[in-house]
Design an enzyme around this catalytic site. Structure first.
Site, PDB file in Angstrom:
ATOM      1  N   LYS A 111      25.329 -34.598 -48.106  1.00 27.26           N
ATOM      2  CA  LYS A 111      24.192 -34.969 -48.944  1.00 27.26           C
ATOM      3  C   LYS A 111      23.139 -33.870 -48.849  1.00 27.26           C
ATOM      4  O   LYS A 111      22.450 -33.734 -47.850  1.00 27.26           O
ATOM      5  CB  LYS A 111      23.555 -36.292 -48.525  1.00 27.26           C
ATOM      6  CG  LYS A 111      22.558 -36.794 -49.604  1.00 27.26           C
ATOM      7  CD  LYS A 111      21.571 -37.812 -49.082  1.00 27.26           C
ATOM      8  CE  LYS A 111      20.339 -37.179 -48.491  1.00 27.26           C
ATOM      9  NZ  LYS A 111      19.485 -36.456 -49.479  1.00 27.26           N
ATOM     10  N   CYS A 164      11.815 -24.753 -39.372  1.00 28.91           N
ATOM     11  CA  CYS A 164      11.671 -25.664 -38.235  1.00 28.91           C
ATOM     12  C   CYS A 164      11.285 -24.937 -36.961  1.00 28.91           C
ATOM     13  O   CYS A 164      10.651 -25.523 -36.074  1.00 28.91           O
ATOM     14  CB  CYS A 164      12.968 -26.442 -38.028  1.00 28.91           C
ATOM     15  SG  CYS A 164      14.420 -25.392 -37.852  1.00 28.91           S
ATOM     16  N   GLU A 221      19.071 -31.810 -35.624  1.00 30.45           N
ATOM     17  CA  GLU A 221      18.243 -30.603 -35.476  1.00 30.45           C
ATOM     18  C   GLU A 221      16.933 -30.919 -36.171  1.00 30.45           C
ATOM     19  O   GLU A 221      16.871 -30.998 -37.398  1.00 30.45           O
ATOM     20  CB  GLU A 221      18.953 -29.389 -36.083  1.00 30.45           C
ATOM     21  CG  GLU A 221      18.364 -28.059 -35.653  1.00 30.45           C
ATOM     22  CD  GLU A 221      17.301 -27.557 -36.611  1.00 30.45           C
ATOM     23  OE1 GLU A 221      16.102 -27.774 -36.308  1.00 30.45           O
ATOM     24  OE2 GLU A 221      17.669 -26.985 -37.634  1.00 30.45           O
ATOM     25  N   GLU A 267       3.386 -30.535 -36.516  1.00 31.08           N
ATOM     26  CA  GLU A 267       4.128 -29.569 -37.324  1.00 31.08           C
ATOM     27  C   GLU A 267       3.572 -29.541 -38.745  1.00 31.08           C
ATOM     28  O   GLU A 267       3.517 -30.573 -39.416  1.00 31.08           O
ATOM     29  CB  GLU A 267       5.609 -29.934 -37.348  1.00 31.08           C
ATOM     30  CG  GLU A 267       6.460 -28.918 -38.085  1.00 31.08           C
ATOM     31  CD  GLU A 267       7.936 -29.258 -38.084  1.00 31.08           C
ATOM     32  OE1 GLU A 267       8.760 -28.332 -38.022  1.00 31.08           O
ATOM     33  OE2 GLU A 267       8.277 -30.461 -38.148  1.00 31.08           O
ATOM     34  N   GLY A 284      14.948 -38.321 -38.382  1.00 25.81           N
ATOM     35  CA  GLY A 284      15.965 -38.276 -37.340  1.00 25.81           C
ATOM     36  C   GLY A 284      16.040 -39.570 -36.551  1.00 25.81           C
ATOM     37  O   GLY A 284      17.128 -40.047 -36.199  1.00 25.81           O
ATOM     38  N   GLY A 325      16.221 -32.046 -40.228  1.00 29.19           N
ATOM     39  CA  GLY A 325      15.026 -32.496 -40.923  1.00 29.19           C
ATOM     40  C   GLY A 325      13.952 -32.931 -39.951  1.00 29.19           C
ATOM     41  O   GLY A 325      13.869 -32.420 -38.827  1.00 29.19           O
ATOM     42  N   SER A 326      13.145 -33.872 -40.363  1.00 30.59           N
ATOM     43  CA  SER A 326      11.981 -34.274 -39.580  1.00 30.59           C
ATOM     44  C   SER A 326      12.356 -35.212 -38.440  1.00 30.59           C
ATOM     45  O   SER A 326      13.400 -35.878 -38.462  1.00 30.59           O
ATOM     46  CB  SER A 326      10.967 -34.974 -40.488  1.00 30.59           C
ATOM     47  OG  SER A 326      11.451 -36.247 -40.871  1.00 30.59           O
TER      48      SER A 326
END
Length: 515
Positions: A202, A312, A278, A411, A260, A255-256
């Site tokens: 996806k 990231c 990750e 972040e 996650g 992603g975030s």
């Protein structure tokens, strides 16, 4: 056992034309890729993509439903049992990956142009970095496909012989972000296919185009039907259906932290599938008095302003020792103002727009919040004057910050550096590690003992010494703390798609019954 041939759908329901700078009018896939064929979403639902350089609508993309996820998983499971996994030589899987890399090499200009259009990155950067590095990743895992093996454990005399086998996990869901669409695709797909897994991919709903283009190349490379399906859709619908599917054996996500956590919960609440994450970072860079200031400024600039700060592991917290603080700030300001900001289609551009209006406004909120809390704007701090409808934010330095400022703690995922000074090595280390993240860090010093001390003590999955941001397929990447679970790249990345079986062969042991 063979599946029935998939139905044929009108090409207009799965493809659309769009104007691509440097290419002209081109037709691109916008449907779902299941069973090596294109189809619309089962519900007919679509979602829209936007050109980040103009703010204008780009293409409507099929929105995969839970029923579509079911169809893709069924196809993947059949392929895993018949035409992939342990049913083919590992060298054959490696050869297929190399053929796919060859086709990407052939189509590199086309892939780069679409990647640039969809993500906003400069076309030269897309071609020379994203496409080239993705090809390199595929070739690395193509070579590694037949190089992993188990152990023999001949420790039991004449009683038994034990060995281990590394087997592919099975059907894997993969959810990738929008900041490096092609590269994150390669990081996920290459080790999974090399290990023998089948993939349900996806892509981000913001940047699905190159992931869809690669489906046709995978088919041309001879990768069997069902081995790789691509299901564009939203995270809350398609992504959640993948994470909760009872016949998906593993999920890999980039992603975030917030998302996650949701994926971890979904995986646990369903079939307790294996998870690799990750996630985000707030990576520190420490510049000591002994550092080469000009070189440190070069690397720091790349560490934050490459990909417009949408990275990231961006080096967004910069701690500079008292003796070189002002000199370094001045050197960094020069580099910020020399950044190649411009339109993505311009070969000179190395700094494009942010991905969306939402992301641009989020970054501007952090900048304004930093100013309100006392940060000094050295340069930048506003939208690019030539943005028009696009989503640019200028390279920004917020100086004289303190560690309790929101722009230091959270972040930002944009082109903003939080710059502060420190006095001692112990202070720098304490402040660098005072975060919930642990993805990356860097140390700039000409004292080799100091470099060794700091790199050993930093809580980060990747530590650079006197450089920043360069990542290689052979070196593992992943985070400490809330920056992730598991590792990608290198041999560790391949192991993440395998599971270990211990086999015990009885040579002479007997058992009496009843005990």
């Amino acid at each position: 056992m063979q599946s029935a041939p998939p139905p044929a759908y009108p090409r207009g329901s799965t493809h659309a034309e769009v104007d691509v700078p440097t290419l002209g009018r081109v037709e691109l896939p916008v449907g779902l890729f299941i069973d090596n064929t294109w189809r619309p979403a089962s519900t007919g639902s679509t979602f829209s993509t936007v050109n980040p350089a103009t703010g204008e609508s780009l293409l409507s993309i099929a929105h995969a439903s839970s029923e579509d996820v079911d169809a893709a998983v069924k196809s993947a499971r059949l392929a895993f049992k018949t035409t992939w996994g342990n049913n083919v030589h590992a060298a054959e899987r490696g050869a297929a990956l190399n053929r796919l890399a060859d086709l990407m090499e052939r189509d590199k200009d086309r892939l780069a142009a679409v990647e640039s259009l969809n993500s906003g990155k400069g076309i030269r950067m897309a071609r020379d970095s994203d496409v080239a590095d993705s090809i390199g990743c595929l070739r690395y895992y193509a070579g590694l496909a037949d190089k992993f093996h188990g152990q023999t454990i001949p420790h039991y005399g004449t009683e038994k012989f034990v060995y281990t086998v590394h087997q592919p996990i099975g059907v894997c869901g993969q959810i990738i972000p929008w900041n490096y669409p092609l590269l994150m695709w390669a990081w996920k797909v290459a080790p999974a296919l090399a290990a023998g897994c089948c993939v349900i991919m996806k892509p981000s709903e913001l940047t699905p185009l190159t992931a869809l283009m690669l489906c046709d190349l995978a088919k041309e490379a001879g990768i069997p039907s069902g081995v790789m399906s691509t299901l564009p859709g939203l995270g809350s619908t398609t992504g959640d259906a993948i994470a909760r599917h009872m016949d998906i054996d593993k999920i890999a996500f980039t992603g975030s932290v917030v998302t996650g956590r949701k994926i971890s919960v979904a995986a646990a609440e369903s079939n307790l599938k294996k998870v690799t994450l990750e996630l985000g970072g707030k990576s520190p860079i420490m510049v000591f008095d002994s550092a080469h200031v000009e070189k440190a400024a070069d690397w720091t600039a790349m560490g934050i302003w490459f990909n417009s700060g949408q990275d990231c592991c961006a080096g967004s917290r910069v701690y500079v020792q008292d003796g070189v603080y002002e000199e370094f700030a001045a050197a960094l300001k020069k580099r910020a103002e020399a950044t190649g900001i411009g339109m993505p289609s311009d070969d000179k551009t190395s700094f494009g727009p942010l991905i969306s209006e939402v992301q641009r406004d989020k970054v501007m909120t952090y900048i304004e919040g930093g100013k309100e809390q006392g940060a000094r704007v050295v340069t930048g701090g506003k939208r690019w004057a030539k943005s028009d409808g696009g989503f640019w934010v200028e390279p920004t330095i917020l100086a004289d910050v303190h560690d309790e400022m929101t722009c230091v703690k959270e972040e930002i995922f944009g082109p903003v550096i939080a710059l502060s000074r420190f006095t001692s090595e112990s202070e720098a280390l304490e402040r660098a590690n005072s975060t919930t993240y642990g993805l990356a860090a860097a140390v700039f010093t000409r004292d080799t003992q100091q470099a060794m001390r700091m790199s050993a003590a930093l809580d980060a999955g990747t530590v650079w010494v006197n450089q920043y941001a360069l990542i290689h397929p052979g070196a593992p990447f992943g985070g400490f703390k809330q920056s992730g679970v598991g590792r990608e790249l290198g041999t560790y990345g391949l192991e993440a798609y395998t599971q270990v079986k211990a086999v015990h062969h009885n040579l002479s042991q007997t058992v009496e019954w009843p005990l």
